[in-house]
Design a protein around this motif. Structure first.
Motif, PDB file in Angstrom:
ATOM      1  N   SER A 196      -0.234  -2.849 -29.816  1.00 38.74           N
ATOM      2  CA  SER A 196      -1.325  -2.289 -29.011  1.00 38.74           C
ATOM      3  C   SER A 196      -0.761  -1.289 -28.013  1.00 38.74           C
ATOM      4  N   GLU A 197       0.413  -1.602 -27.481  1.00 42.99           N
ATOM      5  CA  GLU A 197       1.051  -0.701 -26.532  1.00 42.99           C
ATOM      6  C   GLU A 197       1.435   0.614 -27.223  1.00 42.99           C
ATOM      7  N   LEU A 198       1.971   0.492 -28.443  1.00 37.15           N
ATOM      8  CA  LEU A 198       2.317   1.693 -29.204  1.00 37.15           C
ATOM      9  C   LEU A 198       1.069   2.534 -29.490  1.00 37.15           C
ATOM     10  N   ALA A 199       0.009   1.860 -29.929  1.00 37.83           N
ATOM     11  CA  ALA A 199      -1.243   2.569 -30.254  1.00 37.83           C
ATOM     12  C   ALA A 199      -1.819   3.224 -28.997  1.00 37.83           C
ATOM     13  N   ARG A 200      -1.762   2.493 -27.895  1.00 46.17           N
ATOM     14  CA  ARG A 200      -2.309   3.017 -26.645  1.00 46.17           C
ATOM     15  C   ARG A 200      -1.555   4.280 -26.210  1.00 46.17           C
ATOM     16  N   ARG A 201      -0.238   4.200 -26.345  1.00 44.80           N
ATOM     17  CA  ARG A 201       0.590   5.333 -25.943  1.00 44.80           C
ATOM     18  C   ARG A 201       0.281   6.569 -26.811  1.00 44.80           C
ATOM     19  N   ALA A 202       0.173   6.324 -28.122  1.00 47.14           N
ATOM     20  CA  ALA A 202      -0.117   7.433 -29.039  1.00 47.14           C
ATOM     21  C   ALA A 202      -1.503   8.021 -28.763  1.00 47.14           C
ATOM     22  N   ALA A 203      -2.476   7.117 -28.571  1.00 46.11           N
ATOM     23  CA  ALA A 203      -3.853   7.568 -28.338  1.00 46.11           C
ATOM     24  C   ALA A 203      -3.941   8.385 -27.056  1.00 46.11           C
ATOM     25  N   ALA A 204      -3.289   7.880 -25.998  1.00 43.45           N
ATOM     26  CA  ALA A 204      -3.315   8.608 -24.724  1.00 43.45           C
ATOM     27  C   ALA A 204      -2.651   9.967 -24.887  1.00 43.45           C
ATOM     28  N   GLY A 205      -1.675  10.035 -25.790  1.00 42.47           N
ATOM     29  CA  GLY A 205      -0.988  11.292 -26.035  1.00 42.47           C
ATOM     30  C   GLY A 205      -1.877  12.348 -26.689  1.00 42.47           C
ATOM     31  N   VAL A 206      -2.892  11.914 -27.435  1.00 44.24           N
ATOM     32  CA  VAL A 206      -3.753  12.899 -28.095  1.00 44.24           C
ATOM     33  C   VAL A 206      -5.065  13.154 -27.361  1.00 44.24           C
ATOM     34  N   VAL A 207      -5.563  12.164 -26.612  1.00 42.54           N
ATOM     35  CA  VAL A 207      -6.843  12.402 -25.906  1.00 42.54           C
ATOM     36  C   VAL A 207      -6.691  12.427 -24.384  1.00 42.54           C
ATOM     37  N   GLY A 208      -5.515  12.015 -23.872  1.00 41.78           N
ATOM     38  CA  GLY A 208      -5.319  11.989 -22.419  1.00 41.78           C
ATOM     39  C   GLY A 208      -5.678  10.630 -21.841  1.00 41.78           C
ATOM     40  N   GLU A 209      -4.971  10.215 -20.802  1.00 45.21           N
ATOM     41  CA  GLU A 209      -5.168   8.887 -20.190  1.00 45.21           C
ATOM     42  C   GLU A 209      -6.624   8.644 -19.797  1.00 45.21           C
ATOM     43  N   ARG A 210      -7.274   9.700 -19.304  1.00 48.91           N
ATOM     44  CA  ARG A 210      -8.625   9.509 -18.767  1.00 48.91           C
ATOM     45  C   ARG A 210      -9.664   9.256 -19.842  1.00 48.91           C
ATOM     46  N   SER A 211      -9.304   9.510 -21.097  1.00 48.95           N
ATOM     47  CA  SER A 211     -10.262   9.261 -22.181  1.00 48.95           C
ATOM     48  C   SER A 211      -9.968   7.955 -22.915  1.00 48.95           C
ATOM     49  N   MET A 212      -9.078   7.152 -22.339  1.00 49.62           N
ATOM     50  CA  MET A 212      -8.797   5.847 -22.934  1.00 49.62           C
ATOM     51  C   MET A 212      -9.822   4.837 -22.420  1.00 49.62           C
ATOM     52  N   VAL A 213     -10.380   4.054 -23.358  1.00 44.45           N
ATOM     53  CA  VAL A 213     -11.407   3.081 -22.992  1.00 44.45           C
ATOM     54  C   VAL A 213     -10.860   1.679 -23.214  1.00 44.45           C
ATOM     55  N   ARG A 214     -11.183   0.780 -22.295  1.00 39.61           N
ATOM     56  CA  ARG A 214     -10.843  -0.626 -22.490  1.00 39.61           C
ATOM     57  C   ARG A 214     -12.124  -1.439 -22.465  1.00 39.61           C
ATOM     58  N   PRO A 215     -12.371  -2.249 -23.495  1.00 38.65           N
ATOM     59  CA  PRO A 215     -13.617  -3.016 -23.507  1.00 38.65           C
ATOM     60  C   PRO A 215     -13.480  -4.222 -22.574  1.00 38.65           C
ATOM     61  N   GLU A 216     -14.580  -4.668 -22.017  1.00 41.27           N
ATOM     62  CA  GLU A 216     -14.533  -5.873 -21.189  1.00 41.27           C
ATOM     63  C   GLU A 216     -14.618  -7.130 -22.042  1.00 41.27           C
ATOM     64  N   HIS A 217     -15.256  -6.997 -23.218  1.00 34.90           N
ATOM     65  CA  HIS A 217     -15.459  -8.156 -24.077  1.00 34.90           C
ATOM     66  C   HIS A 217     -15.118  -7.776 -25.509  1.00 34.90           C
ATOM     67  N   PRO A 218     -14.791  -8.764 -26.334  1.00 30.20           N
ATOM     68  CA  PRO A 218     -14.626  -8.454 -27.760  1.00 30.20           C
ATOM     69  C   PRO A 218     -15.969  -8.084 -28.379  1.00 30.20           C
ATOM     70  N   SER A 219     -15.927  -7.325 -29.479  1.00 29.08           N
ATOM     71  CA  SER A 219     -17.149  -7.000 -30.217  1.00 29.08           C
ATOM     72  C   SER A 219     -17.533  -8.207 -31.063  1.00 29.08           C
ATOM     73  N   MET A 220     -18.834  -8.439 -31.257  1.00 31.61           N
ATOM     74  CA  MET A 220     -19.255  -9.569 -32.071  1.00 31.61           C
ATOM     75  C   MET A 220     -19.343  -9.184 -33.551  1.00 31.61           C
ATOM     76  N   GLY A 221     -18.973  -7.969 -33.872  1.00 31.22           N
ATOM     77  CA  GLY A 221     -18.940  -7.542 -35.261  1.00 31.22           C
ATOM     78  C   GLY A 221     -17.748  -8.159 -35.990  1.00 31.22           C
ATOM     79  N   GLY A 222     -17.808  -8.194 -37.315  1.00 32.53           N
ATOM     80  CA  GLY A 222     -16.684  -8.684 -38.109  1.00 32.53           C
ATOM     81  C   GLY A 222     -15.924  -7.512 -38.712  1.00 32.53           C
ATOM     82  N   GLU A 223     -14.665  -7.740 -39.065  1.00 31.70           N
ATOM     83  CA  GLU A 223     -13.834  -6.660 -39.610  1.00 31.70           C
ATOM     84  C   GLU A 223     -12.693  -7.309 -40.385  1.00 31.70           C
ATOM     85  N   ASP A 224     -12.516  -6.925 -41.646  1.00 34.72           N
ATOM     86  CA  ASP A 224     -11.525  -7.629 -42.464  1.00 34.72           C
ATOM     87  C   ASP A 224     -10.098  -7.115 -42.269  1.00 34.72           C
ATOM     88  N   PHE A 225      -9.895  -6.204 -41.321  1.00 29.35           N
ATOM     89  CA  PHE A 225      -8.538  -5.815 -40.914  1.00 29.35           C
ATOM     90  C   PHE A 225      -7.757  -7.057 -40.460  1.00 29.35           C
TER      91      PHE A 225
END
Ligand code: NI
Length: 389
Positions: A302-331
């Motif tokens: 997650s740290e690696l992904a966060r760093r990469a994401a911030a590198g392409v969109v900028g720190e200010r466009s990084m979002v952190r959710p307060e809660h998990p999503s109730m959707g399912g995902e087979d990842f």
């Protein structure tokens, strides 16, 4: 690379792929045409790909022969049943089938990343996984069975969402999606004449009681700090207004984020069904089908992904959710085998009104394809320092 800097040639190819797939959506485990298009695209990039035919995934390798760490990037390929109601010039041409979950975009952005990575090799192995059937059937397991994760060091993937604007990326460690289970309850009473209830056992009344009772599982028995849902989405019973229904069928889904809560709800459904059966002298059969486990992002990835994401969109466009999503995902099936991180890419355009996933009018701002390709590309390049050979 800032996401705005993705070359137009790459962007145009992603748009072409996305629109082609959007026009020709295929349901879970039927993604034959989609896979052929992916294989053809990879061929033009000189990336060898294997595909075992209908029902399989496309597995492509940009990996050095000498071995070493391998980063997997995953896209899902399937569409959903349902009639498209957008007026897009590239709207679905397949009746009753639509890319309403943005998987067409996922394929395009991973291909875009492949384009960028093939043009300038990153110094670490990359595996591209295009999986069938995310919506139904857990196609991730198919890709794992086909050896998709062999030799993989960490895996990354993402979902587009209109919850966030284009240029925003959500990354969080830990549990980010719920466990989703399905259930079905068959009520067996005794049918009869609508005017002679004493001769019958009314399955509709029993079903009604149970529907109401089940709502108290989450509201009265589960810690409100543990997000959970019990939804009854379908009720079937009866044939005529003056006939007492002898049977009824309820179907629903359960979303939980904590294993103990999940156990409690499963037992609770059975307990209440038993009680309703006793109360009315009927028989109730309960079937619970386990669905996808929760997606649990590992801390380091997650740290690696966060760093990469911030590198392409900028720190200010990084979002952190307060809660998990109730959707399912087979990842989640991949994350049970290797570490990794699943992200969300904002896909709502300027002035666009929010449309939920799975809606018949779902669409994205295609600029998100640039964000996705740039983010995956950067992630792989940053991974070189993260996973020394
Ligand atoms: Ni989806």
């Amino acid at each position: 690379m800032d996401w705005h800097d993705v070359p137009d040639t790459v962007f145009e190819r992603m748009v072409a792929v996305r629109r082609d797939l959007h026009r020709h959506p295929e349901l879970a485990f039927e993604e034959e045409r989609t896979a052929a298009r992916i294989v053809a695209e990879l061929e033009t990039l000189g990336i060898p790909a294997s595909y075992r035919g209908k029902g399989s995934g496309v597995i492509a390798r940009l990996e050095p022969l000498k071995g070493g760490p391998v980063i997997a990037l995953r896209a899902d390929m399937d569409a959903l049943p349902g009639e498209e109601t957008t007026d897009l010039p590239f709207a679905s041409t397949v009746e009753g089938t639509m890319h309403a979950c943005g998987h067409d975009a996922h394929v395009a952005m991973v291909l875009g990343a492949a384009h960028l990575l093939a043009a300038s090799p990153p110094g670490i192995g990359v595996r591209f996984l295009f999986q069938p059937a995310e919506e139904r059937g857990g196609g991730a397991r198919t890709v794992i069975a086909e050896g998709g994760l062999e030799g993989v060091t960490a895996i990354f993937g993402a979902h587009v969402t209109q919850h966030y604007r284009v240029g925003e990326i959500m990354v969080a460690e830990g549990v980010i999606t719920a466990q989703s289970d399905k259930f079905a309850i068959d009520v067996h009473g005794r049918g009869g004449h609508g005017a002679r209830p004493h001769e019958a056992i009314d399955a509709v009344v029993i079903a009604g009681l149970l529907i109401t009772a089940l709502q108290t599982l989450v509201s009265r028995e589960v810690d409100p700090l543990h997000p959970s849902v019990v939804t009854i989405g379908s009720v079937h019973a009866g044939t005529a207004p003056n006939v007492i229904a002898g049977s009824a069928r309820l179907e629903g889904s359960i979303r939980t984020t904590v294993p103990e809560v999940r156990d409690h709800i499963h037992h609770g459904i059975r307990r209440m069904a038993r009680a309703c059966a006793d109360l009315h002298n009927a028989r109730l059969d309960v079937r619970i089908d386990p669905g996808y486990p929760p997606v649990v992002n590992t801390f380091r990835e997650s740290e690696l992904a966060r760093r990469a994401a911030a590198g392409v969109v900028g720190e200010r466009s990084m979002v952190r959710p307060e809660h998990p999503s109730m959707g399912g995902e087979d990842f989640s099936f991949y994350l049970q085998k290797v570490p990794g991180c699943f992200m969300r890419f904002g896909a709502r355009g300027e002035g666009q009104e929010y449309v939920p996933l799975h809606s018949s009018s779902f669409d994205i701002d295609e600029a998100v394809l640039r964000v996705g390709a740039a983010c995956f590309d950067r992630l792989v390049r940053e991974a070189v320092a993260f996973y020394p050979p």
